[in-house]
Design an enzyme around this catalytic site. Structure first.
Site, short mmCIF file in Angstrom:
data_model
loop_
_atom_site.label_atom_id
_atom_site.label_comp_id
_atom_site.label_asym_id
_atom_site.label_seq_id
_atom_site.Cartn_x
_atom_site.Cartn_y
_atom_site.Cartn_z
N CYS A 163 0.86 -1.18 0.00
CA CYS A 163 0.00 0.00 0.00
C CYS A 163 0.90 1.25 0.00
O CYS A 163 1.70 1.41 -0.92
CB CYS A 163 -0.94 -0.07 1.20
SG CYS A 163 -2.15 1.24 1.39
N HIS A 196 -7.40 -4.01 -4.18
CA HIS A 196 -6.37 -3.40 -3.35
C HIS A 196 -6.30 -4.15 -2.02
O HIS A 196 -7.32 -4.52 -1.44
CB HIS A 196 -6.70 -1.92 -3.09
CG HIS A 196 -5.58 -1.16 -2.47
ND1 HIS A 196 -4.49 -0.72 -3.20
CD2 HIS A 196 -5.34 -0.79 -1.18
CE1 HIS A 196 -3.65 -0.08 -2.39
NE2 HIS A 196 -4.15 -0.13 -1.16
N ASP A 249 -8.22 -3.25 -8.54
CA ASP A 249 -7.90 -2.22 -7.56
C ASP A 249 -8.56 -0.90 -7.97
O ASP A 249 -8.20 -0.31 -8.98
CB ASP A 249 -6.38 -2.05 -7.46
CG ASP A 249 -5.94 -1.21 -6.28
OD1 ASP A 249 -6.67 -0.26 -5.92
OD2 ASP A 249 -4.87 -1.49 -5.71
#
Length: 221
Positions: free
Chosen positions: A115, A190, A162
């Site tokens: 991330c 994600h 994502d």
């Protein structure tokens, strides 16, 4: 199981990091957190990667704003994580990364991030010369700095579904960095590598982890 250790950046900032693995290990990994702090998920990843024979250091980057941050994967956690991240400069982040690398030196070392940490892992390749290899998992800020020149081999992982990282961004990175290994996982969202998120995708996580470990085995020597 690892433990929290004390670190000092070049600017004098004192922070903590989660350290795991045998101190006699000959290879090291700096692991970089998501926007949720060095929470139980990041400690689990650290312990897991250390089990492959690495000494691992995972810096608490939010210590520059608030110490001991551990957030959950709900809207409140996300909002607080984003607010904390906004208060930390890229330069400060890299000072903490370099301090973490120094703690592992003189071992050859790699860097992996998830991330927010996925973007920072990219910077570890382009803005540092401390690493033999860098791996980013779903780093949303990579596209914005895609033209930077890596100083080590890089591998990147993205989910095809994502919502925060359009496939157009992934393709722009691929075009700017033809020598970087970029993998896109069909059906993955994600955070597909986080067991604590609803978006966890066991198959994508397994394949991405296998590729990541093989990449480190090849380059962190």
């Amino acid at each position: 199981m690892g433990e929290m250790i004390n670190m000092t950046a070049s600017c004098g900032h004192k922070f903590q990091a989660y350290a795991a693995g045998d101190t006699a290990s000959q290879r090291g990994i700096v692991i970089v957190q998501e926007i949720f702090g060095v929470n139980s998920h990041m400690r689990q990843i650290s312990d897991h990667l250390a089990s492959f024979g690495y000494r691992v250091v995972t810096p608490a980057l939010f210590d520059r704003v608030e110490r001991g941050v551990e957030l959950g994967y709900d809207a409140a956690g996300r909002d607080k994580g984003l607010a904390l991240r906004a208060e930390i400069t890229d330069e400060a982040v890299m000072r903490d990364i370099e301090a973490s690398a120094a703690a592992l030196s003189p071992r050859p070392m790699g860097m992996i991030g998830y991330c927010w940490g996925g973007t920072i892992a990219w910077w570890g390749a382009t803005r540092s010369k401390s690493f033999k290899a860098a791996i980013g998992w779903y780093g949303g800020g990579i596209a914005a700095t895609r033209s930077e020149k890596p100083n080590c081999p890089v591998q990147l992982h993205f989910g095809a579904e994502d919502k925060g990282i359009p496939l157009a961004d992934v393709e722009s990175i691929r075009k700017a960095q033809p020598d970087v290994g970029i993998f896109v996982y069909p059906g993955a969202e994600h955070g597909f590598g986080c067991h604590d998120r609803p978006s966890f995708n066991p198959r994508a996580n397994e394949i991405a982890e296998h590729r990541s470990l093989a990449f480190f085995a090849e380059h962190v020597v």
